[in-house]
Enzyme design. Structure first.
Site, short mmCIF file in Angstrom:
data_model
loop_
_atom_site.label_atom_id
_atom_site.label_comp_id
_atom_site.label_asym_id
_atom_site.label_seq_id
_atom_site.Cartn_x
_atom_site.Cartn_y
_atom_site.Cartn_z
N GLY A 190 0.83 -1.21 0.00
CA GLY A 190 0.00 0.00 0.00
C GLY A 190 0.85 1.25 0.00
O GLY A 190 1.91 1.29 -0.64
N ILE A 212 0.29 4.41 5.68
CA ILE A 212 -0.18 3.22 6.39
C ILE A 212 0.99 2.29 6.70
O ILE A 212 1.00 1.62 7.73
CB ILE A 212 -1.26 2.48 5.57
CG1 ILE A 212 -2.41 3.42 5.21
CG2 ILE A 212 -1.79 1.27 6.33
CD1 ILE A 212 -3.13 4.01 6.40
N CYS A 272 1.51 0.51 -8.52
CA CYS A 272 2.67 1.05 -7.80
C CYS A 272 3.90 1.18 -8.69
O CYS A 272 4.81 1.95 -8.39
CB CYS A 272 2.99 0.19 -6.59
SG CYS A 272 3.22 -1.56 -6.99
N GLU A 285 5.68 -3.27 0.84
CA GLU A 285 5.67 -3.02 -0.60
C GLU A 285 4.90 -1.72 -0.81
O GLU A 285 3.68 -1.70 -0.80
CB GLU A 285 5.01 -4.18 -1.35
CG GLU A 285 5.76 -5.50 -1.24
CD GLU A 285 7.10 -5.47 -1.95
OE1 GLU A 285 7.34 -4.54 -2.75
OE2 GLU A 285 7.92 -6.37 -1.70
#
Length: 490
Positions: free
Chosen positions: A200, A204, A257, A222
């Site tokens: 994410g 977070i 991402c 990641e």
């Protein structure tokens, strides 16, 4: 009726504790360590994919309007490939690895034994809600762990389907899915895990890491970042443009991402590059891309508003050279190219994660390396060039999770390469054997017999023992001979 009541039940800290206790009991009993159990679960996952592909594609369409090709290839097929690879290679992966020994422990033999960590937590992302949920789980199963998977609530259809399928196909005493949002994730993070893997954003990620630190739990993060694309002149521009489009808009409409976040090219080449984008984007998505069935939508209204804030900033909106159309009711934004965007703009200071692509102009291609290195380290970086020296400098100078030359995003499909970030883009890596290693402890084992017991280690200590022990630890045959003969160095 009973299942409806269970769905409505609150998943709190006590519930999370019960889940962990049940999984730990299964792990301690040795259930997940059994090689045949691992094979059975991986085969069950393959069967789950084979028998439910239409339902999975439909769920991804509900969550993201993801085209069937992207769902079938980039989520389901890639996941099945990971599963098949683990089934094929796992017998080799679990075998102890022989290690060399030295004179210091002679006579002896040694090996490195891969053992499962225990009970692990996988918290996945919404943008590839199937692949990013189950790909880490494959590695965790192959390594022999019990697992809790927490899929993202932002892709609710896929999360719900995952919970149902995993419960139906896999061993629920060892592998569980917990649905929910912040309260449920918080309850899970209060527990002691043997490893946590989170996919994410960095905000977070810091919360996950802080929660893990209370229990000294190792983490794999990641994350993401602003993935740059350097475009040199003297290349096959059409192929380069198509490959950038495939990595940007062909990967969930920029919501990935490793999607290209911005382009760096020279002032002399920028106009030609923009013209190529205009031509190829129209060829792929038509004159009205908002109506194209080959583009995913923005995941929700919050992300839609965030992207418009980036696009509509005063210093940015005038830089649009292609696209910019939006459809709020359907959460769609057309592929958008922006030229000569200011470095201090919002769009250049946070990860875009959407269909907007700024182009930064520089005087020389070599200047791009300092530009990239002036920011945080990205998850991926790309370069298009035919210049051998530039390729070498790119690999030498740019620090990123992964690099690709003359393409974008395709390194994700290579199981022989580790996939992970560095610095702000994450820590740890997975895919292929790297997934197995991520969820394993490498246990050092040294074997000795009762023969060859040397008194050197034992008191009373003497100068002779000291010289000989130093020589043994130094590993020099000549040094050992000198020590035995009582010679000292000149």
């Amino acid at each position: 009726m009973a299942s409806e009541v269970e769905k409505k039940a609150v998943f709190d800290i006590d519930s999370a504790k019960e889940v962990v206790q049940e999984l730990r009991a299964s792990f301690v009993a040795g259930k997940t360590k059994d090689y045949e159990w691992r094979r059975t679960q991986l085969k069950a996952m393959l069967k789950m994919m084979d028998e439910n592909e239409p339902q999975i594609v439909a769920a991804l369409r509900d969550d993201l309007s993801k085209p069937e090709l992207e769902s079938s290839i980039y989520e389901i097929a890639m996941l099945k490939n990971s599963c098949k690879l683990a089934l094929k290679k796992m017998k080799h992966w679990v075998m102890p690895e022989k290690a060399k020994t030295s004179l210091a422990t002679f006579p002896s033999s040694a090996e490195i034994v891969s053992e499962p960590l225990g009970v692990v937590l996988v918290i996945s992302a919404w943008n590839y809600p199937l692949l990013l949920s189950l790909d880490p789980v494959i590695g965790a199963i192959a390594a022999g762990n019990a697992i809790v998977l927490k899929p993202s609530e932002i892709s609710p259809a896929t999360a719900s389907l995952l919970a149902k399928l995993v419960a139906n196909y896999m061993d629920s005493s060892c592998i569980k899915v917990v649905e929910g949002a912040v309260p449920e994730t918080t309850a899970l993070l209060e527990q002691k895990w043997d490893k946590i893997m989170y996919t994410g954003n960095g905000r977070i990620g810091r919360i996950v890491m802080a929660a893990a630190a209370k229990h000294l739990t190792p983490v794999v993060l990641e994350l993401g970042g602003k993935c740059p694309v350097i475009v040199d002149s003297g290349i096959n521009l059409q192929v380069a443009t198509r490959r950038i489009i495939a990595g940007k808009w062909g990967c969930n409409n920029g919501q990935a991402c490793i999607s290209p976040d911005y382009i760096i090219t020279t002032k002399d080449y920028a106009v030609e590059l923009v013209d190529s984008f205009k031509c190829e984007l129209e060829r792929f998505y038509g004159k009205n891309p908002l109506e194209s069935k080959d583009l995913s939508r923005v995941v929700n209204s919050n992300h839609f508003a965030r992207l418009l804030k980036l696009l509509d900033e005063d210093k940015v909106s005038s830089k649009i050279v292609y696209g910019g159309e939006r459809d709020k009711s359907n959460l769609k934004i057309a592929p958008t190219i922006l030229l000569d965007v200011p470095q201090d703009s919002l769009i250049m200071n946070e990860e875009i994660f959407g269909p907007l692509l700024p182009i930064i102009m520089i005087d020389k291609v070599e200047d791009s390396f300092d530009l990239i290195n002036s920011g945080t380290k990205p998850l991926a970086a790309y370069m298009f060039t035919n210049n051998k020296k530039l390729k070498e400098k790119f690999v030498e100078k740019v620090s990123a999770g992964g690099l690709v030359i003359n393409d974008t995003t395709v390194h994700l499909a290579e199981p022989t390469l580790p996939f992970g970030g560095v610095g702000d883009s994450g820590m740890g890596a997975y895919h292929g054997k790297f997934s197995f290693d991520t969820f394993s402890h490498k246990k050092a084992v040294l074997y000795r017999s009762f023969a060859g017991d040397a008194p050197l280690r034992y008191p009373p200590y003497t100068n002779g023992k000291l010289r000989l022990l130093k020589a043994l630890l130094g590993g020099s045959i000549l040094g050992i001979i000198r020590a035995l003969m009582g010679w000292s160095k000149a």
